[in-house]
Enzyme design. Structure first.
Site, PDB file in Angstrom:
ATOM      1  N   SER A 176     -10.962  -1.384  -1.994  1.00 22.45           N
ATOM      2  CA  SER A 176      -9.632  -1.356  -1.795  1.00 22.45           C
ATOM      3  C   SER A 176     -10.156  -1.944   0.166  1.00 22.45           C
ATOM      4  O   SER A 176      -8.720  -2.210   0.678  1.00 22.45           O
ATOM      5  CB  SER A 176      -9.352   0.206  -1.600  1.00 22.45           C
ATOM      6  OG  SER A 176      -7.886  -0.256  -2.229  1.00 22.45           O
ATOM      7  N   HIS A 214      -4.825   5.623   3.400  1.00 23.22           N
ATOM      8  CA  HIS A 214      -5.106   4.684   2.845  1.00 23.22           C
ATOM      9  C   HIS A 214      -4.699   3.190   2.797  1.00 23.22           C
ATOM     10  O   HIS A 214      -5.378   2.075   3.706  1.00 23.22           O
ATOM     11  CB  HIS A 214      -4.615   4.369   0.688  1.00 23.22           C
ATOM     12  CG  HIS A 214      -5.549   3.614   0.080  1.00 23.22           C
ATOM     13  ND1 HIS A 214      -5.068   2.489   0.121  1.00 23.22           N
ATOM     14  CD2 HIS A 214      -6.563   3.284  -0.627  1.00 23.22           C
ATOM     15  CE1 HIS A 214      -5.641   2.068  -1.118  1.00 23.22           C
ATOM     16  NE2 HIS A 214      -6.920   2.410  -1.507  1.00 23.22           N
ATOM     17  N   ASP A 263       1.116  -0.880  -0.163  1.00 24.58           N
ATOM     18  CA  ASP A 263       0.219  -0.501  -0.438  1.00 24.58           C
ATOM     19  C   ASP A 263       0.813   1.231   0.198  1.00 24.58           C
ATOM     20  O   ASP A 263       1.538   1.266  -0.565  1.00 24.58           O
ATOM     21  CB  ASP A 263      -0.435  -0.534   1.360  1.00 24.58           C
ATOM     22  CG  ASP A 263      -2.279   0.283   0.891  1.00 24.58           C
ATOM     23  OD1 ASP A 263      -2.604   1.953   0.716  1.00 24.58           O
ATOM     24  OD2 ASP A 263      -3.076  -0.242   0.727  1.00 24.58           O
TER      25      ASP A 263
END
Length: 789
Positions: free
Chosen positions: A561, A234, A168
């Site tokens: 995601s 994220h 990531d």
């Protein structure tokens, strides 16, 4: 933690010096290509043949061999190192596991020189991938009223000892989701390292590294050294979703209050930073991270990144690294992409990956709009003020284009003290609309979602009281406003509401099939929770001040995601409970036990309200408790994919690159396997060629009761005839295999186009093993089996 592997992260200084000396030696021996190597350098992935025995004897390791290959075409002795610092960094990565090749900075002339070499297979220019940007454990059945006996966690010790590798964009060090209280040390097999200090690295976050050797040549602001830190949300969000620790009192702006945790809260996390905020994810860095991850001892890989235009499996780092992973019995969960609702946009299509779609949960952050005529319509918002006076106020339109994006017309005279109705999709985001309206003195806001997003709302922490409503609800509000000159409305804040029986609903953004690379395999495979997911972040988005300390550490995000780490965590829990299962067996268990119906027992809907087809939903919405005991599984080894790749007409060189470091193979020496006959848990058939009859072969392995009987039950529309032979499977022991054939043909006149859907269920006394059946009357895309790769 263990010291770095001396043969790889990137090409170390000693290796770079070796490259220089080898090139110089090549020049003196007149073997180097004579050319001016001061041209434009770009990053390339160079795929090479398998080294001969001579190569293995001459070079001490694969990195030295790759250096010699690069030296044979790069005349670096002529470069002035003080004027061209990149000269010492031409070899970026030498890959050991995931692909037979290396990444290097080359000129076009040097690439052309390589093409004449016997070791050269393919040169692939640089490519950028992108990120596919807590109540769910209880919703998914991981916990129960009796936590030890009632939920999957109680049967698997919450994934204890399993290592989840997350690729990531970095994480927030010290986040409460990465607290190691009660965590045991990682298993002895772990060989990775954590580049943070000891106050951050612990028994929860056991690995944290950054891979940037290729990215630093493409994007400014990436300088040596790079720690895997990101102020973006994220990476922290996905890692904490997969395996975050228990955090009591977690909430988002005071909403969703409860104990947050990952899906495998006792699993370890190894974070590999390959993406950089507002930039992307470099392909060669992704390959390098996968190369190390599979060697360092991860059990599950969670990949919330990809590209729906990644190309064939021989060029795609996730397909390449994923194959090496499953060869080492590492399960790989990958995001299906956020390019929906357009068809044929699904990413991460390789059949050895679990490809994940995204849907809603049963939780909403309700704010109703109560109209002056008494009708009450539901919307959502993360800003839920406790002191908002619930009275009817004037309901007005934006006087510009309806999107509340022109501050010149958002005047106190028009909006002051009123609730303003705005259309989404203008120049302002919903948060910016609210800020502008607050500045003008508006009392509240109603944001009407764009029609393409359907019923799915992604609420925000607005700057003023607000409700975001679906397009269909917005039309009812507008109809009321058109019916009277004195329209009024009231915002009614209801907080966090669980138990929405219309869930799950597949999100509009979730990428749809069919797969472009292997249309005979149903993709996406499965759907997981991916809308408005609460998990850890460095700081929440929005303009409001967090109402309590923990609210500053959590936020909601949406995307495949977010769905992907749910499946990664569930896979970790299942792997802990069934350590002997292969990645294909775990994937089969997830697919064949997925739910095709919502909480009302109706077919799961897409965002537009219509039933989601298999190309949207995959097999269904994940059901972890059922997946723990699937009864039968469709198993595959890494080697089983080789004849399948031959059937897709990949060249021997390409297949050997994909399956590296397995021994080289030749398709001429083995029968090819058609896509329909890969032993996959779903069935896809094309009735596009006479005599319009398709036979599909499958093998199931008994992982349930030793003595068990399964009877075939087929559900298909009347236009199809589907028979199963044999229609009864009798098992006498665990791990026993049984073969069967499914015959599919049209009934009556065959349609010229379109699809038909059904399912095959193997039913025993206590278990149902369900395989979706997708039948198309014509090919979805040009048949890749007839293309030369």
């Amino acid at each position: 933690m263990d010291p770095p592997n001396p043969t790889r992260l990137a090409a170390p200084l000693s290796l770079r010096l070796a490259v220089f000396l080898l090139v110089l030696a090549s020049l003196l021996a007149s073997t180097a290509v004579a050319h001016n190597d001061h041209g434009l350098h770009r990053n390339y992935l160079i795929i090479v043949r398998t080294p001969y025995e001579y190569d293995r004897n001459l070079f001490k390791d694969v990195s030295s061999w790759h250096a010699s290959l690069l030296a044979s075409v790069c005349d670096m002795a002529e470069e002035e190192l003080d004027k061209d610092p990149s000269a010492m960094a031409r070899l970026i990565y030498s890959y050991r596991h995931v692909v037979n090749g290396f990444a290097a900075r080359l000129t076009d002339e040097e690439v052309r020189a390589m093409e004449s070499k016997d070791w050269f297979v393919k040169a692939i220019p640089e490519k950028t991938y992108r990120l596919m940007t807590t109540h769910t454990p209880q919703m998914l059945g991981l916990t129960g009223k009796q936590a030890f006996h009632g939920g999957l966690w109680g049967k698997s010790n919450m994934g204890e000892g399993i290592i989840i590798g997350v690729l990531d964009d970095g994480i927030r060090p010290g986040h409460p989701s990465f607290d190691a209280t009660g965590m045991k040390p990682p298993p002895a097999k772990w060989k990775g390292r954590c580049d943070f200090n000891s106050s951050v690295c612990n028994n929860k976050l056991i690995g944290a590294r950054s891979f940037y050797e290729s990215a630093k040549w493409k994007w400014q602001g990436i300088d040596d050294p790079v720690l895997p830190v990101s102020e973006g949300s994220h990476g922290t969000h996905t890692a904490s979703t997969a395996a975050g620790a228990f955090v009591p009192g977690a909430n988002v702006m005071g909403n969703g209050l409860g104990t947050a945790s990952g899906l495998a809260p006792r699993a370890h996390i190894a974070l590999y930073q390959v993406c950089f905020e507002d930039k992307g994810c470099d392909r060669d860095d992704i390959l390098a991270a996968l190369d190390d991850a599979v060697d360092e001892g991860v059990d599950v890989l969670s990949l919330s990144l990809g590209d729906d235009e990644a190309g064939d499996f021989a060029s795609d780092p996730i397909a390449l690294g994923g194959y090496t992973a499953i060869m080492k019995r590492v399960f790989v969960s990958a995001a299906g992409g956020n390019m929906g609702p357009q068809h044929a946009t699904v990413a991460n299509e390789a059949p050895w990956l679990l490809t994940v779609a995204a849907a809603t949960t049963d939780r909403r952050f309700l704010v109703s709009v109560k109209l002056g005529n008494g009708v009450e319509l539901d919307g959502e918002s993360l800003f839920q003020p406790k002191d908002f006076l619930g009275v009817q106020r004037p309901l007005v339109r934006d006087l510009s284009d309806g999107t509340c994006s022109d501050e010149k017309v958002l005047t106190p005279q028009h909006v002051g003290g009123k609730i303003v109705v705005c259309d989404a999709g203008g120049n302002f985001t919903a948060l910016e609309m609210g800020a502008a309206l607050r500045e003008a003195g508006a009392a509240g806001m109603v944001v009407i979602n764009i029609q393409e997003l359907g019923s799915v709302i992604q609420p925000k922490a607005h700057a003023l009281p607000a409700s975001q409503v679906p397009y269909s609800v917005g039309q009812k509000i507008r109809a009321y406003m058109n019916s009277t000159e004195d329209a009024t409305g009231e915002l009614v804040f209801k907080g966090t509401v669980l138990g929405n029986r219309d869930s799950p609903v597949v999100a509009a953004f979730s990428s749809r099939g069919p797969s472009k690379q292997n249309q005979g395999i149903l993709k996406p495979d499965i759907t997981g929770p991916g809308v408005n997911i609460i998990a850890g972040v460095p700081r929440p988005a929005g303009l409001m001040t967090a109402p309590n300390p923990l609210a500053a550490h959590f936020d909601i995000l949406s995307g495949t995601s977010m769905a992907t780490p749910h499946l990664s965590g569930i896979a970790a829990v299942i792997k802990k409970a069934n350590p002997a299962w292969s990645p294909a067996a775990i994937k089969s268990a997830l697919i064949t036990t997925a739910d095709a119906t919502d909480h009302r027992r109706r077919p799961i809907a897409a965002h537009d309200g219509f039933p989601a087809n298999l190309l949207t939903l995959g097999a269904g919405f994940v059901h972890p408790m059922k997946a723990l005991r699937p009864g039968l599984v469709y198993n595959l080894s890494a080697a089983d994919y080789v004849p399948y790749l031959c059937g897709l007409r990949y060249s021997d060189h390409e297949i050997n690159s994909i399956i590296h470091p397995l021994p080289p193979v030749s398709c001429a020496q083995m029968p090819a396997v058609e896509q329909k006959d890969l032993n996959y848990p779903s069935i896809t058939a094309f009735l596009d060629q006479a005599p319009y009859v398709v036979n599909v072969t499958r093998v199931v392995t008994n992982v349930g009761r030793a003595r068990s009987v399964y009877v075939a039950r087929v559900e298909v529309p009347g236009e199809l005839s589907v028979t199963v032979a044999p229609d009864t499977l009798r098992f006498t022991k665990v791990n026993q295999e049984k073969r069967f054939t499914v015959t599919i043909r049209p009934v009556g006149a065959r349609r010229e186009k379109g699809i038909a859907e059904g399912q095959l269920r193997w039913v025993s006394r206590k278990t149902v093993v369900r395989s979706p059946i997708l039948v198309s009357y014509k090919k979805f895309v040009q048949d890749t089996a007839h293309l030369t790769h």
